[in-house]
Design a protein around this motif. Sequence first.
Motif, PDB file in Angstrom:
ATOM      1  N   SER A  29       2.786  -8.073   9.981  1.00 34.50           N
ATOM      2  CA  SER A  29       2.051  -7.630   8.795  1.00 34.50           C
ATOM      3  C   SER A  29       0.963  -6.638   9.196  1.00 34.50           C
TER       4      SER A  29
ATOM      5  N   THR B 213      -0.733  -7.891  12.622  1.00 36.06           N
ATOM      6  CA  THR B 213      -0.350  -9.226  13.058  1.00 36.06           C
ATOM      7  C   THR B 213       1.043  -9.086  13.647  1.00 36.06           C
TER       8      THR B 213
ATOM      9  N   GLU C 278      -2.890  -5.237   7.859  1.00 32.77           N
ATOM     10  CA  GLU C 278      -4.040  -5.433   6.977  1.00 32.77           C
ATOM     11  C   GLU C 278      -4.903  -4.176   7.027  1.00 32.77           C
ATOM     12  N   ARG C 279      -5.270  -3.695   5.853  1.00 33.75           N
ATOM     13  CA  ARG C 279      -6.132  -2.502   5.747  1.00 33.75           C
ATOM     14  C   ARG C 279      -7.201  -2.799   4.713  1.00 33.75           C
TER      15      ARG C 279
ATOM     16  N   ARG D 265      -3.340 -11.021  16.523  1.00 31.55           N
ATOM     17  CA  ARG D 265      -3.941  -9.948  15.723  1.00 31.55           C
ATOM     18  C   ARG D 265      -4.466  -8.847  16.639  1.00 31.55           C
TER      19      ARG D 265
ATOM     20  N   GLU E 197      -6.909  -6.134   2.770  1.00 28.80           N
ATOM     21  CA  GLU E 197      -5.728  -6.386   1.933  1.00 28.80           C
ATOM     22  C   GLU E 197      -4.461  -6.235   2.778  1.00 28.80           C
ATOM     23  N   ARG E 198      -3.531  -7.158   2.597  1.00 24.35           N
ATOM     24  CA  ARG E 198      -2.276  -7.164   3.357  1.00 24.35           C
ATOM     25  C   ARG E 198      -1.294  -6.190   2.736  1.00 24.35           C
TER      26      ARG E 198
ATOM     27  N   ASP F  92      -6.577  -0.246  11.150  1.00 25.02           N
ATOM     28  CA  ASP F  92      -5.737  -1.323  10.613  1.00 25.02           C
ATOM     29  C   ASP F  92      -5.711  -2.486  11.593  1.00 25.02           C
TER      30      ASP F  92
END
Length: 66
Positions: free
Chosen positions: A57, A12, A59-60, A23, A63-64, A9
């Motif tokens: 956040s 952020t 992201e994977r 990031r 997609e967030r 992952d």
Amino acid sequence: MPLDVRVGDVLTMKKQHPCGSARWQVLRTGADFRLKCQGCGREVFGPRAKFEKSIKSIERGGERLV
């Protein structure tokens, strides 16, 4: 309840690293996290609870999630 953070992952964070990037890529999970800065490549290791407070956040796979 802990967040669903998995190896690979990209997180952020609320605050930037001194290099200017916010990031981080997750390299290891468990009671501790090992994260790699996407700006300069620095790796940090620390307690999960500390890092989870700083996540803005997740992201994977492009997609967030959070």
